[in-house]
Design a protein around this motif. Structure first.
Motif, mmCIF file in Angstrom:
data_model
loop_
_atom_site.group_PDB
_atom_site.id
_atom_site.type_symbol
_atom_site.label_atom_id
_atom_site.label_comp_id
_atom_site.label_asym_id
_atom_site.label_seq_id
_atom_site.Cartn_x
_atom_site.Cartn_y
_atom_site.Cartn_z
ATOM 1 N N LYS A 71 1.013 -1.163 0.064
ATOM 2 C CA LYS A 71 0.204 0.006 0.046
ATOM 3 C C LYS A 71 0.865 1.212 -0.229
ATOM 4 C CE LYS A 71 -4.111 -1.902 2.195
ATOM 5 N NZ LYS A 71 -5.023 -1.642 3.299
ATOM 6 N N LYS A 252 -9.589 -7.608 21.693
ATOM 7 C CA LYS A 252 -10.334 -8.457 22.651
ATOM 8 C C LYS A 252 -9.430 -9.695 22.993
ATOM 9 C CE LYS A 252 -14.951 -7.212 21.403
ATOM 10 N NZ LYS A 252 -16.350 -7.382 20.634
ATOM 11 N N ASP A 264 -4.940 -8.701 11.302
ATOM 12 C CA ASP A 264 -5.879 -7.685 10.885
ATOM 13 C C ASP A 264 -6.161 -6.404 11.440
ATOM 14 O OD1 ASP A 264 -6.085 -9.515 8.576
ATOM 15 O OD2 ASP A 264 -8.115 -9.863 8.937
ATOM 16 N N GLU A 265 -6.404 -6.742 12.793
ATOM 17 C CA GLU A 265 -6.718 -5.905 13.610
ATOM 18 C C GLU A 265 -5.549 -4.859 14.027
ATOM 19 O OE1 GLU A 265 -9.433 -6.770 16.980
ATOM 20 O OE2 GLU A 265 -9.529 -8.635 15.980
ATOM 21 N N ILE A 268 -4.779 -2.580 11.199
ATOM 22 C CA ILE A 268 -5.763 -1.425 11.221
ATOM 23 C C ILE A 268 -4.919 -0.265 11.910
ATOM 24 C CG2 ILE A 268 -7.950 -0.744 11.853
ATOM 25 C CD1 ILE A 268 -9.154 -3.106 10.455
ATOM 26 N N GLN A 271 -2.124 1.279 10.738
ATOM 27 C CA GLN A 271 -2.544 2.597 9.551
ATOM 28 C C GLN A 271 -3.017 3.712 10.355
ATOM 29 O OE1 GLN A 271 -4.572 0.736 5.859
ATOM 30 N NE2 GLN A 271 -4.486 -0.750 7.236
ATOM 31 N N VAL A 272 -3.865 3.598 11.224
ATOM 32 C CA VAL A 272 -4.653 4.705 11.814
ATOM 33 C C VAL A 272 -3.414 5.306 12.606
ATOM 34 C CG1 VAL A 272 -6.121 5.184 13.748
ATOM 35 C CG2 VAL A 272 -6.884 3.623 12.166
ATOM 36 N N ARG A 275 -1.406 7.250 9.947
ATOM 37 C CA ARG A 275 -2.052 8.407 9.441
ATOM 38 C C ARG A 275 -2.060 9.546 10.269
ATOM 39 N NH1 ARG A 275 -7.226 6.528 9.061
ATOM 40 N NH2 ARG A 275 -6.800 5.258 7.173
ATOM 41 N N VAL A 282 -2.207 5.663 1.352
ATOM 42 C CA VAL A 282 -3.337 4.939 0.562
ATOM 43 C C VAL A 282 -4.263 6.303 0.213
ATOM 44 C CG1 VAL A 282 -5.528 3.896 0.792
ATOM 45 C CG2 VAL A 282 -3.539 3.089 2.048
ATOM 46 N N ASN A 283 -4.634 7.357 1.069
ATOM 47 C CA ASN A 283 -5.387 8.374 0.596
ATOM 48 C C ASN A 283 -4.562 9.493 0.139
ATOM 49 O OD1 ASN A 283 -7.845 7.663 1.065
ATOM 50 N ND2 ASN A 283 -7.422 7.219 3.366
ATOM 51 N N ALA B 43 -10.681 5.954 9.178
ATOM 52 C CA ALA B 43 -11.631 5.881 10.623
ATOM 53 C C ALA B 43 -10.594 6.260 11.360
ATOM 54 C CB ALA B 43 -11.963 4.210 10.584
ATOM 55 N N TRP B 62 -15.571 3.414 17.254
ATOM 56 C CA TRP B 62 -14.813 4.030 15.866
ATOM 57 C C TRP B 62 -15.612 4.679 15.070
ATOM 58 C CZ3 TRP B 62 -9.972 2.249 13.872
ATOM 59 C CH2 TRP B 62 -9.456 1.561 14.655
ATOM 60 N N SER B 72 -10.963 2.898 3.661
ATOM 61 C CA SER B 72 -9.651 2.233 3.053
ATOM 62 C C SER B 72 -9.216 0.962 4.033
ATOM 63 C CB SER B 72 -8.460 2.954 2.776
ATOM 64 O OG SER B 72 -8.257 3.755 3.996
ATOM 65 N N LEU B 73 -10.143 0.813 5.089
ATOM 66 C CA LEU B 73 -9.678 0.007 6.181
ATOM 67 C C LEU B 73 -9.872 -1.456 5.737
ATOM 68 C CD1 LEU B 73 -9.333 2.023 9.205
ATOM 69 C CD2 LEU B 73 -7.605 1.420 7.786
ATOM 70 N N ALA B 76 -11.796 -6.027 7.792
ATOM 71 C CA ALA B 76 -11.263 -6.473 9.060
ATOM 72 C C ALA B 76 -11.611 -5.534 9.963
ATOM 73 C CB ALA B 76 -9.631 -6.720 9.086
ATOM 74 N N PHE B 77 -11.922 -4.313 9.665
ATOM 75 C CA PHE B 77 -12.165 -3.137 10.387
ATOM 76 C C PHE B 77 -13.629 -3.669 11.124
ATOM 77 C CE2 PHE B 77 -15.144 0.573 10.494
ATOM 78 C CZ PHE B 77 -14.377 1.330 11.489
ATOM 79 N N ARG B 79 -14.601 -6.368 11.853
ATOM 80 C CA ARG B 79 -14.749 -7.467 12.691
ATOM 81 C C ARG B 79 -14.778 -7.588 14.091
ATOM 82 N NH1 ARG B 79 -10.406 -10.911 10.093
ATOM 83 N NH2 ARG B 79 -11.633 -10.669 8.497
ATOM 84 N N GLY B 80 -15.591 -7.998 14.806
ATOM 85 C CA GLY B 80 -15.633 -8.083 16.378
ATOM 86 C C GLY B 80 -16.542 -7.053 16.892
ATOM 87 N N ALA B 81 -17.194 -6.034 16.058
ATOM 88 C CA ALA B 81 -18.178 -5.071 16.372
ATOM 89 C C ALA B 81 -19.013 -5.682 17.518
ATOM 90 C CB ALA B 81 -18.632 -4.563 15.375
#
Lengths: 337, 203
Positions: A71, A252, A264-265, A268, A271-272, A275, A282-283, B43, B62, B72-73, B76-77, B79-81
């Motif tokens: 990315k 969790k 995955d988590e 994220i 990335q957050v 950013r 990406v953006n 996000a 979130w 763009s996430l 997976a973003f 998941r688990g909500a």
């Protein structure tokens, strides 16, 4: 352990990682050879990298490399050369960065790697733009007090060192993903040599280097899983208190190696985090240099000026975020009301 | 053996651009409001600790981008909500009409185990601009009812009306899901119907 027993070694992301990213080595020693092994992937030009530090091998972050580097992120993962003091490690790491021509970096540190990242941050605050900590601690006292043979690590045989390290690994009932992860990590530990293992244990159990008053820096994200076992909850919570303005990104479940078991988590959150500190390929593919520079200055101020008023601090995270995300007007003055 | 497990609730706020998702979150967590509009990219989240029935709960809220191009996430973003908050602007009809697609989007992306009973909460925001209102309370409430009695709140992030109450309900509904599905079973115990003949024990 036999490599055929380790499911993740034949998983697609790992195979991709191995085929995309070559392992590199740099020796920074003069008299004694100090060999740092590392992986470096992603765009090299004008991209500030995220440098991963862990007590294990450099490969354990393969899932981050494989899914985020394409990315546009540049990631570097290091397997550091053996050192017997925290200060020595910091100097070694700095030399490593110099050799790679990296003036500014973001750091990601897990367990002992997280502690080392914090040590480096405090010794060279100007070089670290931001930091992500995972499953780590901010004081080694607990380990220092609880290790009976800390002074002897360097002369213990390899199998004993491995036993000490593995005794801390999670066991018992785990889900499939976490089991595979633990197997993979055990396999990685197996590949470390006596000196490397001894150095890691020695650093882990040596007297702490961090300034006990902590820091109000807010360029820190702490990613932790609620069900981690290797670092006691008490130590992790001390870390939250040590950095009251850090962003706490809880996951969790996922155990001790969430960057593999819940990649995955974690990705994220990475990335957050990046950013918010000016990296958003990406953006915003050509993230503006000035944005980054502003940031660096901000962070340095925060870092040195620990006496800053708390109230102001509370407002700040949003502000910094905003100025970074959008290189537009930074007028958000209503926050002072 | 009843160890007090830490509770983490993941809450996702969805809705059209400009309806006030970020403002609601900021009002709830930081007690702040800004009139300046600023698009959220991708996000970001804030955490807040609160008490729900004597339990300390950490809510990870979130906030998402209303604009598609910033999303763009990936899957997976979602998941688990534990709860999804749908926000619309009571002064803009379109934002209300889009609630359907936001709800569908969430159910597709998150793939909850029991989609019919997944906790949603709907917030009709910006009620402080009363004279411009186009979506009536009745209309919104009946939509919520048709979707399985989704709790509905009319809020104003600006005036802090109903925000606290709404998030308290969000937490309460989210925790129900959390308890119902993944309540921790202590190791060594087996899930079996409780043996009833234990009645001889005195009380």
């Amino acid at each position: 352990m036999n490599s055929s027993d380790v499911a993740l070694l034949s998983s697609e992301p790992y195979i991709l990682f191995k085929s995309w990213v070559p392992q590199q080595k740099i020796s920074i020693g003069t008299v004694n050879e100090k060999l740092w092994k590392y992986y470096d992937f992603g765009p090299k030009k004008d991209t500030i990298p995220l440098v991963f530090i862990s007590p294990g091998t450099a490969e354990i972050f393969y899932k981050q490399f494989v899914s985020l580097c394409p990315k546009g992120y540049r990631f570097i993962s290091v397997q550091f050369s053996p050192y017997d003091s925290l200060l020595g490690w910091c100097k070694g790491f700095e030399r490593f960065l110099d050799r790679l021509g990296l003036e500014k970096i973001h750091l990601f540190g897990t367990s002992l790697g997280g502690y080392l990242a914090q040590c480096f941050y405090q010794t060279r605050p100007s070089r670290v733009i931001s930091m992500i900590l995972n499953n780590t601690f901010c004081d080694t006292q607990y380990y220092h007090d609880n290790s009976s043979c800390a002074a002897m690590f360097s002369i213990l045989p390899e199998f004993m060192l491995k036993k000490i390290i593995l005794s801390n690994f999670p066991s018992g009932k785990l889900d499939k993903e976490m089991c595979d992860t633990v197997d993979f990590m055990v396999y990685q530990i197996e590949s470390l040599q006596q000196q490397e293992l001894a150095s890691r244990l020695t650093l882990n159990c040596s007297i702490g280097l961090l300034n006990p008053s902590g820091g109000l820096m807010e360029n820190i994200t702490i990613i932790d899983s609620l069900d981690t076992v290797s670092v006691p909850e008490k130590l992790r919570e001390e870390c939250y208190k040590y950095y009251p303005n850090a962003k706490i990104a809880l996951i969790k479940e996922g155990g001790d190696f969430v960057y593999i078991s819940r990649s995955d988590e974690v990705n994220i959150h990475i990335q957050v985090h990046l950013r918010n500190f000016g990296l958003d390929p990406v953006n915003n593919p050509k993230s503006d240099e000035t944005t980054n520079n502003n940031n660096i200055n901000n962070n340095n101020n925060n870092n040195n000026n620990t006496t800053q008023i708390k109230k102001e601090k509370l407002n700040k995270p949003l502000k910094t975020k905003d100025t970074n995300q959008f290189n537009k007007s930074s007028i958000f003055e209503d926050e002072h009301e | 053996m009843a160890t007090k497990k830490k509770v983490l609730l993941k809450v996702i706020i969805l809705g059209d651009t400009g309806v006030g998702k970020t403002s609601l979150m900021n009002q709830y967590v930081n007690k702040k409001f800004s009139n300046q509009y600023k698009a959220t990219i991708g996000a970001d989240f804030l955490t807040k600790e609160l008490m729900v029935d004597d339990r300390v709960v950490t809510m990870q809220i979130w906030d998402t981008a209303g604009q598609e191009r910033f999303q763009s996430l990936g899957v997976a973003f979602y998941r688990g909500a534990d709860c999804c908050v749908l926000v619309y602007d009571v002064n803009v009809a379109k934002t209300f009409e889009n609630l359907d697609s936001w709800r569908d989007e969430f159910l597709i992306q998150a793939g909850p185990r029991d989609p019919d009973n997944f906790p949603f909460v709907v917030l009709g925001n910006k009620i402080d601009m009363e004279n411009q209102r186009v979506v009536s309370q009745k209309r919104a409430a009946s939509w919520c009812q048709s979707k399985g009695n989704i709790p509905y709140f009319e809020t104003s992030a600006k005036e802090a009306i109903n925000v606290e109450q709404a998030f308290q309900t969000i937490a309460r509904n989210a925790i129900k899901l959390d308890e119902g599905l993944v309540f921790p079973i202590p190791p060594g115990f087996q899930v079996q119907p409780e043996p009833t003949p234990a009645k001889t024990t005195c009380c």
